[in-house]
Motif scaffolding. Structure first.
Motif, PDB file in Angstrom:
ATOM      1  N   UNK A  70      59.866 -36.962  49.724  1.00 43.20           N
ATOM      2  CA  UNK A  70      61.135 -36.264  49.578  1.00 43.20           C
ATOM      3  C   UNK A  70      61.754 -36.552  48.208  1.00 43.20           C
ATOM      4  N   UNK A  71      62.326 -35.538  47.610  1.00 41.53           N
ATOM      5  CA  UNK A  71      62.971 -35.707  46.308  1.00 41.53           C
ATOM      6  C   UNK A  71      64.254 -36.510  46.402  1.00 41.53           C
ATOM      7  N   UNK A  72      64.790 -36.612  47.611  1.00 40.66           N
ATOM      8  CA  UNK A  72      66.023 -37.389  47.796  1.00 40.66           C
ATOM      9  C   UNK A  72      65.749 -38.840  48.177  1.00 40.66           C
ATOM     10  N   UNK A  73      64.476 -39.199  48.297  1.00 38.75           N
ATOM     11  CA  UNK A  73      64.092 -40.562  48.642  1.00 38.75           C
ATOM     12  C   UNK A  73      63.698 -41.305  47.369  1.00 38.75           C
ATOM     13  N   UNK A  74      64.236 -42.503  47.169  1.00 40.42           N
ATOM     14  CA  UNK A  74      63.993 -43.227  45.915  1.00 40.42           C
ATOM     15  C   UNK A  74      63.121 -44.471  46.083  1.00 40.42           C
TER      16      UNK A  74
ATOM     17  N   UNK B  93      48.717 -28.431  43.886  1.00 41.04           N
ATOM     18  CA  UNK B  93      47.626 -27.810  43.141  1.00 41.04           C
ATOM     19  C   UNK B  93      46.386 -27.612  43.995  1.00 41.04           C
ATOM     20  N   UNK B  94      46.047 -28.610  44.806  1.00 36.58           N
ATOM     21  CA  UNK B  94      44.783 -28.570  45.545  1.00 36.58           C
ATOM     22  C   UNK B  94      44.913 -28.034  46.970  1.00 36.58           C
ATOM     23  N   UNK B  95      46.066 -28.159  47.562  1.00 38.30           N
ATOM     24  CA  UNK B  95      46.217 -27.717  48.958  1.00 38.30           C
ATOM     25  C   UNK B  95      46.880 -26.349  49.078  1.00 38.30           C
ATOM     26  N   UNK B  96      47.506 -25.918  47.988  1.00 37.20           N
ATOM     27  CA  UNK B  96      48.269 -24.662  47.984  1.00 37.20           C
ATOM     28  C   UNK B  96      49.516 -24.755  48.868  1.00 37.20           C
ATOM     29  N   UNK B  97      49.876 -25.981  49.278  1.00 39.98           N
ATOM     30  CA  UNK B  97      51.103 -26.194  50.041  1.00 39.98           C
ATOM     31  C   UNK B  97      52.254 -26.383  49.054  1.00 39.98           C
ATOM     32  N   UNK B  98      53.302 -25.585  49.215  1.00 41.92           N
ATOM     33  CA  UNK B  98      54.463 -25.707  48.338  1.00 41.92           C
ATOM     34  C   UNK B  98      55.452 -26.679  48.976  1.00 41.92           C
ATOM     35  N   UNK B  99      55.610 -27.821  48.346  1.00 37.62           N
ATOM     36  CA  UNK B  99      56.531 -28.823  48.882  1.00 37.62           C
ATOM     37  C   UNK B  99      57.977 -28.410  48.630  1.00 37.62           C
TER      38      UNK B  99
ATOM     39  N   UNK C 240      66.929 -28.474  46.957  1.00 39.31           N
ATOM     40  CA  UNK C 240      67.797 -27.492  47.616  1.00 39.31           C
ATOM     41  C   UNK C 240      67.279 -27.203  49.021  1.00 39.31           C
ATOM     42  N   UNK C 241      65.947 -27.022  49.137  1.00 36.13           N
ATOM     43  CA  UNK C 241      65.344 -26.766  50.452  1.00 36.13           C
ATOM     44  C   UNK C 241      65.622 -27.926  51.402  1.00 36.13           C
ATOM     45  N   UNK C 242      65.498 -29.141  50.894  1.00 37.49           N
ATOM     46  CA  UNK C 242      65.722 -30.325  51.733  1.00 37.49           C
ATOM     47  C   UNK C 242      67.166 -30.393  52.220  1.00 37.49           C
ATOM     48  N   UNK C 243      68.081 -29.981  51.381  1.00 33.27           N
ATOM     49  CA  UNK C 243      69.496 -30.014  51.755  1.00 33.27           C
ATOM     50  C   UNK C 243      69.831 -28.933  52.777  1.00 33.27           C
TER      51      UNK C 243
ATOM     52  N   UNK D 234      62.800 -28.448  58.497  1.00 39.09           N
ATOM     53  CA  UNK D 234      61.664 -27.664  58.006  1.00 39.09           C
ATOM     54  C   UNK D 234      61.038 -28.328  56.782  1.00 39.09           C
ATOM     55  N   UNK D 235      61.880 -28.929  55.953  1.00 41.54           N
ATOM     56  CA  UNK D 235      61.373 -29.628  54.770  1.00 41.54           C
ATOM     57  C   UNK D 235      60.488 -30.804  55.180  1.00 41.54           C
ATOM     58  N   UNK D 236      60.924 -31.553  56.195  1.00 39.21           N
ATOM     59  CA  UNK D 236      60.122 -32.674  56.676  1.00 39.21           C
ATOM     60  C   UNK D 236      58.799 -32.187  57.268  1.00 39.21           C
ATOM     61  N   UNK D 237      58.835 -31.073  57.981  1.00 37.77           N
ATOM     62  CA  UNK D 237      57.607 -30.501  58.547  1.00 37.77           C
ATOM     63  C   UNK D 237      56.628 -30.117  57.446  1.00 37.77           C
ATOM     64  N   UNK D 238      57.129 -29.546  56.354  1.00 38.92           N
ATOM     65  CA  UNK D 238      56.269 -29.158  55.236  1.00 38.92           C
ATOM     66  C   UNK D 238      55.635 -30.393  54.584  1.00 38.92           C
ATOM     67  N   UNK D 239      56.430 -31.445  54.421  1.00 39.25           N
ATOM     68  CA  UNK D 239      55.893 -32.680  53.831  1.00 39.25           C
ATOM     69  C   UNK D 239      54.866 -33.320  54.758  1.00 39.25           C
ATOM     70  N   UNK D 240      55.120 -33.271  56.064  1.00 40.52           N
ATOM     71  CA  UNK D 240      54.184 -33.830  57.027  1.00 40.52           C
ATOM     72  C   UNK D 240      52.863 -33.061  56.995  1.00 40.52           C
ATOM     73  N   UNK D 241      52.939 -31.757  56.861  1.00 43.22           N
ATOM     74  CA  UNK D 241      51.730 -30.938  56.729  1.00 43.22           C
ATOM     75  C   UNK D 241      50.935 -31.366  55.499  1.00 43.22           C
TER      76      UNK D 241
END
Length: 238
Positions: free
Chosen positions: A86-90, A106-112, A116-119, A124-131
Motif C-alpha cells: 500500500x502507498x499509505x503504508x510506510x 510489468x510482469x503480471x499486468x495487474x494494475x496496483x 486515490x484508489x486506496x482512499x 477493493x484496493x486491498x483485494x487488488x494487492x492481495x491478488x
C-alpha cells in the motif's frame, strides 16, 4: 522435497513440531509417574496412541493457526504482505516498494491501486494487492527453496500454529506442574522418583512461562514481517 510419513518439511516443522511441543509434557508426566506404561507392550501401545494423538494435534495446529491468522487479519500472512504494498503504508523503504510494484505491474499486468484508489475504496484496493501477492507467490514458486523463502514460510507457520495451540499448551503444562507437585508431597526427598518428579515439575513451570511470555501475537507478527519482506525481495532479484 523430502517426505516422511506422508509429511513434507513444512508439515513436520510448522505443524508437527508445535504439536509435539504441546504434547511432550503430558508424555513425560506418564513416563515419570506411571512407569509401568513404558514396558515393552505398554511402549508399543503408547507409540500407537501417540501417533494418533499427534495426527489429530497436527490437524488441530493447522486449524488453530488459521484461526489466529483470521483474528490478526492484515497484521499477518498474505494480507500483511498485501498491506506492505500500500502507498499509505510506510513499513517498507520507498525505493523497495516502488521497485516491487513496478515489477508486479510489468510482469503480471495487474494494475496496483493508487493512493486515490486506496482512499476511495480501501477494500477493493486491498483485494487488488492481495491478488498481486498471490500472483507473485505462484510466479516465484520454482525459486522458493533456492531463495530461502520456504524457510521463512515455515518459520511463520511454526509461530502461527504454536500461538494457535497456546491455550492447550498452557492447560497441559499447568496440569503437569500441579499433578507433579501433588505426587511429590508424600515422597522421600532423596528418592529417584522425587528427583525425576521435581525435574518434571520445574520443566513444566518453565514451559508454562514460555507459553505465556514467548508465544505471543508479536512473535507471529515479526515472523510474518520477515516472510513478507522475503516475498517482496524476490522482485528485486530480477
Amino acid at each position: 522435497m523430502d517426505k516422511m510419513f506422508g509429511m513434507d518439511r513444512y508439515d513436520r516443522i510448522a505443524r508437527l513440531n508445535p504439536a509435539l511441543l504441546t504434547l511432550l509434557p503430558a508424555l513425560l508426566f506418564v513416563f515419570v509417574w506411571f512407569p509401568a506404561v513404558w514396558t515393552q507392550l505398554g511402549a508399543i501401545a503408547a507409540f500407537v496412541i501417540t501417533c494418533g494423538v499427534l495426527f489429530a494435534l497436527t490437524r488441530l495446529a493447522r486449524k488453530s493457526g488459521q484461526n489466529v491468522e483470521r483474528k490478526l487479519g492484515s497484521r499477518v500472512g498474505r494480507l500483511h504482505t498485501a498491506s506492505l504494498l500500500s502507498l499509505s503504508d510506510d513499513r517498507l523503504p520507498k525505493t523497495m516498494k516502488t521497485r516491487c510494484r513496478s515489477y508486479i505491474e510489468k510482469h503480471s499486468k495487474i494494475i496496483l491501486p493508487s493512493l486515490v484508489d486506496e482512499t476511495q475504496d480501501p477494500k477493493n484496493a486491498q483485494d487488488d494487492r492481495l491478488l498481486a501477492v498471490h500472483w507473485l507467490l505462484e510466479h516465484t514458486r520454482p525459486q522458493t527453496e533456492a531463495s530461502l523463502l520456504l524457510n521463512e514460510n515455515i518459520a511463520y507457520g511454526f509461530a502461527r500454529n504454536l500461538l494457535g495451540l497456546k491455550p492447550l499448551g498452557i492447560a497441559i503444562t499447568t496440569t503437569v506442574a500441579l499433578g507433579s507437585a501433588y505426587f511429590l508431597y508424600d515422597l522421600e526427598i532423596r528418592s529417584t522418583a522425587f528427583v525425576l518428579g521435581a525435574l518434571l515439575c520445574g520443566v513444566a513451570i518453565i514451559g508454562l512461562l514460555m507459553w505465556v511470555f514467548l508465544v505471543t501475537k508479536s512473535s507471529v507478527e515479526h515472523a510474518s514481517q520477515v516472510y513478507a519482506e522475503k516475498i517482496l525481495s524476490l522482485c528485486l532479484e530480477h
